[in-house]
Design a protein around this motif. Structure first.
Motif, short mmCIF file in Angstrom:
data_model
loop_
_atom_site.label_atom_id
_atom_site.label_comp_id
_atom_site.label_asym_id
_atom_site.label_seq_id
_atom_site.Cartn_x
_atom_site.Cartn_y
_atom_site.Cartn_z
N THR A 131 101.31 -12.06 28.72
CA THR A 131 101.46 -13.33 29.32
C THR A 131 100.10 -13.76 29.86
O THR A 131 99.11 -12.64 29.74
CB THR A 131 102.16 -12.83 30.96
N LYS A 132 99.91 -14.85 30.17
CA LYS A 132 98.60 -15.44 30.71
C LYS A 132 98.14 -14.47 32.16
O LYS A 132 97.02 -14.41 32.35
CB LYS A 132 98.48 -16.96 31.18
N GLU A 133 99.17 -14.33 32.98
CA GLU A 133 98.83 -13.40 34.19
C GLU A 133 98.33 -12.38 33.55
O GLU A 133 97.30 -11.54 34.43
CB GLU A 133 100.54 -13.35 35.06
N PHE A 134 98.85 -11.44 32.73
CA PHE A 134 98.40 -10.19 32.40
C PHE A 134 96.87 -10.31 32.00
O PHE A 134 95.96 -9.51 32.25
CB PHE A 134 99.17 -9.68 31.27
N GLU A 135 96.70 -11.21 31.15
CA GLU A 135 95.42 -11.63 30.52
C GLU A 135 94.27 -11.95 31.85
O GLU A 135 93.21 -11.35 31.46
CB GLU A 135 95.42 -12.99 29.93
N SER A 136 94.80 -12.42 32.86
CA SER A 136 93.97 -12.60 33.98
C SER A 136 93.65 -11.36 34.38
O SER A 136 92.41 -11.11 35.23
CB SER A 136 94.46 -13.63 35.19
N LYS A 137 94.55 -10.44 34.64
CA LYS A 137 94.29 -9.02 35.37
C LYS A 137 93.31 -8.41 34.47
O LYS A 137 92.35 -7.75 34.74
CB LYS A 137 95.58 -8.36 35.26
N LEU A 138 93.49 -8.42 33.12
CA LEU A 138 92.35 -7.90 31.94
C LEU A 138 91.03 -8.41 32.48
O LEU A 138 90.19 -7.70 32.57
CB LEU A 138 92.78 -8.22 30.68
N ILE A 139 91.08 -9.64 32.55
CA ILE A 139 89.48 -10.24 32.84
C ILE A 139 89.11 -10.08 34.08
O ILE A 139 87.54 -9.74 34.25
CB ILE A 139 89.72 -11.82 32.57
N ASP A 140 89.75 -9.95 35.18
CA ASP A 140 89.41 -9.71 36.49
C ASP A 140 88.64 -8.23 36.40
O ASP A 140 87.73 -8.01 37.06
CB ASP A 140 90.63 -9.67 37.44
N ALA A 141 89.49 -7.30 35.95
CA ALA A 141 89.08 -5.80 35.92
C ALA A 141 87.73 -5.83 34.85
O ALA A 141 86.73 -5.19 35.46
CB ALA A 141 90.36 -4.89 35.17
N SER A 142 87.81 -6.41 33.78
CA SER A 142 86.35 -6.20 32.93
C SER A 142 85.22 -6.83 33.68
O SER A 142 84.32 -6.28 33.65
CB SER A 142 86.88 -7.10 31.67
N GLU A 143 85.41 -8.07 34.45
CA GLU A 143 84.43 -8.83 35.06
C GLU A 143 83.68 -7.67 36.06
O GLU A 143 82.54 -7.83 36.21
CB GLU A 143 84.81 -10.22 35.53
N SER A 144 84.70 -7.24 36.93
CA SER A 144 84.46 -6.23 37.88
C SER A 144 83.64 -5.09 37.31
O SER A 144 82.43 -4.58 37.97
CB SER A 144 85.73 -5.72 38.80
N LYS A 146 104.54 1.43 22.49
CA LYS A 146 103.74 1.16 23.66
C LYS A 146 102.26 0.78 23.13
O LYS A 146 102.24 0.65 21.87
CB LYS A 146 103.34 2.66 24.11
N ALA A 147 101.49 0.29 23.90
CA ALA A 147 100.17 -0.33 23.26
C ALA A 147 99.19 -0.25 24.24
O ALA A 147 99.07 -0.13 25.31
CB ALA A 147 100.40 -1.83 22.70
N GLU A 148 97.73 -0.31 23.60
CA GLU A 148 96.65 -0.75 24.31
C GLU A 148 95.91 -1.75 23.64
O GLU A 148 96.21 -2.10 22.49
CB GLU A 148 95.63 0.48 24.65
N ILE A 149 95.00 -2.50 24.67
CA ILE A 149 94.26 -3.68 24.14
C ILE A 149 92.93 -3.42 24.22
O ILE A 149 92.37 -2.81 25.55
CB ILE A 149 94.61 -4.89 24.82
N ARG A 150 91.80 -3.76 23.22
CA ARG A 150 90.69 -3.56 23.34
C ARG A 150 89.83 -5.15 23.52
O ARG A 150 90.29 -5.84 22.54
CB ARG A 150 89.97 -2.81 22.28
N LEU A 151 89.12 -5.18 24.59
CA LEU A 151 88.50 -6.69 24.48
C LEU A 151 87.08 -6.50 23.92
O LEU A 151 86.24 -5.62 24.23
CB LEU A 151 88.23 -7.05 25.90
N LEU A 152 86.87 -7.37 22.99
CA LEU A 152 85.51 -7.32 22.32
C LEU A 152 84.48 -8.43 22.66
O LEU A 152 84.86 -9.60 22.41
CB LEU A 152 85.99 -7.63 20.64
#
Length: 394
Positions: free
Chosen positions: A45-58, A341-347
């Motif tokens: 979801t876009k909501e999950f994407e926002s959580k990813l970006i928030d954590a990464s930016e922090s 199950k899965a994990e995601i890597r942001l590049l």
């Protein structure tokens, strides 16, 4: 997680389409992937994407605020390479897809690296999903292929003539990621060169390019530093630790500086608590933690169930961390009604004059095993292996 797209994908999926998918990848690269390709993308979801970006930016902000001397402590003295840079050219960050105590799907940091993962491959991989399943095009990454190419050229070539830029690896033809090397060559017009083929004359490095000895001015480095010591009889005229006239992309020191070494120093609700092994407090229980060597790659040396006997036997405790366990949530339903199950890597890329890195792509890894590593899966399992995430509104 997004029933609409999951249902449509599973209805459209067939073994024939999976074979077609792999054949298109082979046609685009000339090679078969040396790793397993998952049959399915991740729908998030876009909501999950926002959580990813928030954590990464922090996390990026916290790393930027660390004193340089703290980062320098991460580099073993015998691995230090001259002419360090102020920031890495690449930044990748892995999150497990987990469930919180209140039942929400959330990311949890697994590890981070300043190492170029499958950037060229992943862009082609995403497009190939859209080629075979056209309905996915509406979810495609908003960075057009031409912009992606220009970003990568700007970063790796930096206006240098491509013949003076190489992708450096050890025995590249034997690497599982060889398909990415080929696609990088096509993208940038550079050659892949084995470390053993490098020629050295004073402070200058050379390689044989179509029968002509050609100077190397920029190195797109794909050598994993801790592999150098594990390859017997590796002969090279060039030692990484020598002071030579080349620009590293990315500089080898960052392999150590952006690594599991940072995990005990980071704080965020999506960052599991971590300790250096020699600082592990008696108030914590080992059964709640995973043991990881600081500088291993692709899951090697990870112990999911460490015991006191195991940790006591480790002599170089400063080179290990204990990271609080997270529970990957099996939410990706396959055509048989089973779940992966899965994990995601942001590049990310991090150009030299940019204050912050730029997110270019993502990489997914799917599993039905205890670890997100294809080697641990049953041979007949499906919805496992390398994947790509698509984000949409629920």
């Amino acid at each position: 997680m997004i029933p609409k797209y999951r249902k449509q994908f599973n209805q459209e999926f067939s073994q024939e389409k999976y074979n077609q998918f792999k054949e298109i990848l082979k046609q685009k690269s000339g090679l078969e992937a040396g790793f397993r390709i998952s049959e399915s993308p991740l729908f998030l979801t876009k909501e999950f994407e926002s959580k990813l970006i928030d954590a990464s930016e922090s996390i990026i902000t916290q790393i930027k605020n660390l004193p340089e001397e703290t980062l320098q402590k991460a580099i073993p003295d015998n691995c230090r390479v001259p002419n360090d840079t102020k920031q890495p050219h690449f930044f990748t960050i892995d999150f497990g897809i987990c469930k919180s105590e209140n039942g929400e799907i959330e990311p949890q940091l697994i590890e981070l690296q300043a190492f170029p993962s499958l950037y060229a491959f992943q862009k082609v991989f995403e497009q190939t999903f859209c080629d075979v399943y056209p309905f996915l095009s509406e979810l495609q990454n908003k960075t057009p292929h031409e912009d992606f190419k220009n970003y990568m050229k700007d970063l790796i070539l930096d206006n240098e003539n491509p013949e003076h830029v190489i992708l450096l690896e050890i025995y590249p033809e034997k690497q599982k990621t060889a398909i990415d090397f080929v696609l990088t060559e096509k993208l940038l017009g550079i050659k892949t060169v084995c470390l053993t083929k490098i020629k050295k004359d004073g402070r200058k490095l050379f390689y044989e390019n179509d029968g002509k000895l050609t100077e190397i001015r920029r190195i797109y480095n794909r050598v994993i530093f801790d592999e150098l010591d594990r390859i017997p009889d590796l002969k090279s005229e060039f030692d990484f630790r020598e002071d030579v006239d080349v620009t590293w992309v990315t500089h080898p020191n960052w392999f150590f500086k952006i690594s599991k070494f940072l995990l005990p120093l980071l704080q965020h609700q999506f960052v599991p608590k971590s300790y250096f092994l020699h600082e592990f407090p008696e108030s914590e229980s080992l059964k709640n933690f995973v043991l990881k060597p600081l500088f291993s790659f692709a899951g090697s040396g990870v112990n999911l169930n460490p015991t006191k006997e195991i940790t006591d036997a480790i002599e170089d405790k400063e080179n290990y961390i204990l990271q609080r366990k997270v529970n990957y949530e099996p939410i990706f339903e396959d055509i048989n009604g089973e779940f992966s199950k899965a994990e995601i890597r942001l590049l990310y890329i991090w150009r030299e004059n940019d204050e912050r890195p730029i997110l270019l792509e993502n990489l997914g890894r799917m599993t039905k095993a205890a670890m997100v590593n294809v080697d641990f899966n049953k041979k007949d399992a499906i919805w496992i292996g390398s994947s790509n995430a698509f984000f949409a509104e629920e």
